[in-house]
Enzyme design. Structure first.
Site, short mmCIF file in Angstrom:
data_model
loop_
_atom_site.label_atom_id
_atom_site.label_comp_id
_atom_site.label_asym_id
_atom_site.label_seq_id
_atom_site.Cartn_x
_atom_site.Cartn_y
_atom_site.Cartn_z
N ASP A 123 0.84 -1.20 0.00
CA ASP A 123 0.00 0.00 0.00
C ASP A 123 0.87 1.25 0.00
OD1 ASP A 123 -2.58 1.51 0.50
OD2 ASP A 123 -1.50 1.99 2.35
N GLU A 179 -2.20 -5.21 -3.58
CA GLU A 179 -1.21 -4.45 -2.80
C GLU A 179 -0.17 -5.38 -2.19
OE1 GLU A 179 -4.05 -0.67 -1.51
OE2 GLU A 179 -3.69 -2.30 -0.09
#
Length: 228
Positions: A51, A123
Site C-alpha cells: 500500500d 497491494e
C-alpha cells in the site's frame, strides 16, 4: 512457482528469487483459519508494505505527469488511482483473482470477485515485488498497470462534496446539508463526526481529523449509497 499461470508471471514482469513471498502475497487470511499448526502465512503484512509503495509510485507518476497542477488537483487524481475499486480493477486485469488461495467458504461466497479482497491481494503482490526485487521492480509493475488509468481522464476527478452537489442539482434536489454531529478525542487530536443529508434522498455520516475531511467522508459515503 507451481500453480501460478505463465500469463500472471508475465504480468508481474519479475522472476522471484524468494518464491515464498509471492506465495504469501497470494494467500488469503482465510487459509489455515481454524487449523492447528497451519503454516499458511496470509498476505496482510505484505499488503501493508505494498500500500505504501503503491502510494509513493503513483504520487511520483502524478508529480512528473502534471507539472502545472496544484496540490489539490494532484490529491484528487491520487485518491482516484489508489482507491479500492481501481486497485481491484488492476487485479482483475492481471488475472490475480484466479491465483488466490482462499478457503472454500470464502470462495463460494464470491471472494474471488470481492473488490476489497482483490485490492488487498494486489497491494500484497506489490509488497512482494518490492521485498524481493527492490523499489524499481515494484515501480515498474505499478507504472505498467497504472499509466493507462492515469491518462483516462484529462481533468482531475472532482472531490466528493462537489460530486454530491452536482448529483443533487442534476436531479432537482436541494443542496446537501452538512451537520457536525460531534467530536471525540483530545483537543489536540479531535475526530469530527459529520452527517450529510439530501432532502428526499437520504443521509450518511463520515469522520475525520478536521471538519472538512469529515464532510468529504460523509459525502463519499452518501454517494456510495445512492449510486450502489
Amino acid at each position: 512457482m507451481a500453480g501460478v499461470s505463465p500469463d500472471f508471471f508475465q504480468a508481474l514482469g519479475h522472476v522471484f528469487a524468494r518464491s515464498d513471498l509471492l506465495t504469501q502475497a497470494l494467500t488469503h487470511p482465510s487459509v489455515g483459519q481454524g487449523r492447528r499448526n497451519s503454516r499458511s502465512v496470509p498476505y496482510e503484512r505484505l499488503e501493508f508494505l505494498g500500500d505504501r509503495v503503491l502510494g509513493l509510485v503513483v504520487a511520483d507518476m502524478l508529480f512528473q505527469a502534471f507539472p502545472d497542477e496544484a496540490e489539490g488537483a494532484l490529491a484528487r487524481r491520487f485518491t482516484a488511482l489508489v482507491r479500492r475499486e481501481t486497485v481491484a480493477r488492476v487485479a482483475l486485469a492481471i488475472g490475480l483473482d484466479g491465483q488466490l488461495a482462499m478457503a472454500k467458504g470464502d470462495e463460494d461466497a464470491g471472494g474471488r470477485g470481492n473488490p476489497g479482497i482483490l485490492a488487498d491481494a494486489c497491494e500484497a503482490v506489490i509488497g512482494a515485488l518490492y521485498a524481493d526485487g527492490g523499489y524499481e521492480v515494484a515501480a515498474r509493475f505499478v507504472r505498467a498497470h497504472w499509466s493507462g488509468l492515469m491518462s483516462e481522464a484529462l481533468a482531475p476527478p472532482k472531490d466528493a462534496k462537489t460530486t454530491l452537489q452536482e448529483w443533487a442539482q442534476g436531479r432537482g434536489k436541494a443542496l446537501p446539508v452538512y451537520t457536525v454531529a460531534g467530536a471525540e478525542g483530545p483537543s489536540h487530536e479531535p475526530v469530527f463526526l459529520v452527517e450529510v443529508a439530501v432532502d428526499g434522498v437520504g443521509s450518511a455520516s463520515g469522520q475525520g481529523p478536521s471538519k472538512r475531511i469529515a464532510e468529504q467522508a460523509a459525502a463519499a459515503a452518501l454517494l456510495e449509497k445512492v449510486m450502489s
